[in-house]
Design a protein around this motif. Structure first.
Motif, short mmCIF file in Angstrom:
data_model
loop_
_atom_site.label_atom_id
_atom_site.label_comp_id
_atom_site.label_asym_id
_atom_site.label_seq_id
_atom_site.Cartn_x
_atom_site.Cartn_y
_atom_site.Cartn_z
N THR A 208 0.82 -1.21 0.00
CA THR A 208 0.00 0.00 0.00
C THR A 208 0.85 1.26 0.00
OG1 THR A 208 -1.78 -1.13 1.17
CG2 THR A 208 -1.78 1.26 1.29
N THR A 209 1.97 1.24 0.70
CA THR A 209 2.75 2.46 0.87
C THR A 209 3.90 2.62 -0.12
OG1 THR A 209 4.11 1.38 2.56
CG2 THR A 209 2.19 2.62 3.32
N GLU A 210 4.32 1.56 -0.73
CA GLU A 210 5.39 1.66 -1.73
C GLU A 210 4.79 1.93 -3.10
OE1 GLU A 210 8.88 1.57 -1.75
OE2 GLU A 210 8.58 1.81 0.40
N ALA A 211 5.07 3.10 -3.61
CA ALA A 211 4.50 3.49 -4.91
C ALA A 211 5.12 2.70 -6.05
CB ALA A 211 4.72 4.98 -5.13
N ASP A 212 6.36 2.29 -5.90
CA ASP A 212 7.06 1.65 -7.01
C ASP A 212 7.94 0.52 -6.49
OD1 ASP A 212 8.42 0.95 -9.31
OD2 ASP A 212 9.45 2.85 -9.53
N MET A 213 7.53 -0.69 -6.73
CA MET A 213 8.33 -1.85 -6.32
C MET A 213 9.17 -2.38 -7.48
SD MET A 213 7.80 -2.66 -3.05
CE MET A 213 8.07 -4.40 -2.87
N ASP A 214 9.25 -1.62 -8.56
CA ASP A 214 10.05 -2.03 -9.70
C ASP A 214 11.53 -1.83 -9.40
OD1 ASP A 214 7.71 -2.56 -11.03
OD2 ASP A 214 7.72 -0.72 -12.21
N LEU A 215 12.28 -2.91 -9.32
CA LEU A 215 13.70 -2.81 -9.03
C LEU A 215 14.49 -2.29 -10.23
CD1 LEU A 215 14.25 -6.15 -7.08
CD2 LEU A 215 13.78 -3.89 -6.17
N LEU A 216 14.00 -2.58 -11.42
CA LEU A 216 14.65 -2.14 -12.65
C LEU A 216 13.58 -1.58 -13.59
CD1 LEU A 216 16.86 -5.31 -13.30
CD2 LEU A 216 17.66 -3.11 -12.44
N GLU A 217 14.00 -0.79 -14.55
CA GLU A 217 13.05 -0.23 -15.51
C GLU A 217 12.33 -1.32 -16.30
OE1 GLU A 217 14.93 0.84 -19.68
OE2 GLU A 217 16.04 1.86 -18.09
#
Length: 148
Positions: free
Chosen positions: A81-90
């Motif tokens: 809920t609080t992490e807007a972006d869990m993408d480690l890489l593009e």
């Protein structure tokens, strides 16, 4: 991988409230306890209220408290809920993937698996697990983990 300060503060608020399940806390009380920015914490508390992790009330006797028992709040739900972006890489996001080796890269799947494993661990734990006292003081009172 690093969680944002926003997520850190969200977890701090929830841990504080879990350590006092029968009490209502004020934002000032929490900011003083952790020595963190009131302005930032107001935004965090607002968001936690919107997502039904906490109940907020205004006025003389107002404050914040958990919306449900700490045993019913998964740490993974808070982080998602609080992490807007869990993408480690593009390349984790097809809309931002401009990597020339993406079609043949094996690293992406390994890092994706690592992120999934991280979240799988958090799915095993509740706020109650994280809020348990880590020790007892000489007087017998519980000592809780703090993030200061």
């Amino acid at each position: 991988m690093k969680l944002t300060v926003y997520t850190d503060y969200s977890l701090r608020v929830l841990l504080y409230l879990a350590s006092k399940p029968d009490a209502t806390a004020t934002i000032t009380e929490i900011t003083d306890y952790y020595n963190i920015s009131r302005n930032h914490l107001v935004k965090v508390v607002h968001n936690l209220g919107i997502h039904n992790f906490i109940i907020t009330s205004r006025g003389k006797n107002g404050g914040v408290k958990l919306a449900r028992p700490a045993e019913d709040i998964l740490l993974s739900d808070v982080v998602r809920t609080t992490e807007a972006d869990m993408d480690l890489l593009e390349c984790f996001n097809p809309k931002t993937d401009n990597c020339v080796i993406s079609p043949t890269c094996r690293l992406k799947s390994m890092l994706y698996e690592g992120r999934a494993a991280f979240m799988a661990v958090l799915e095993k734990y509740t706020l109650a697990d994280a809020a348990k006292p880590i020790a007892r003081s000489k007087s017998g009172k519980p000592v809780y983990v703090t993030f200061t």
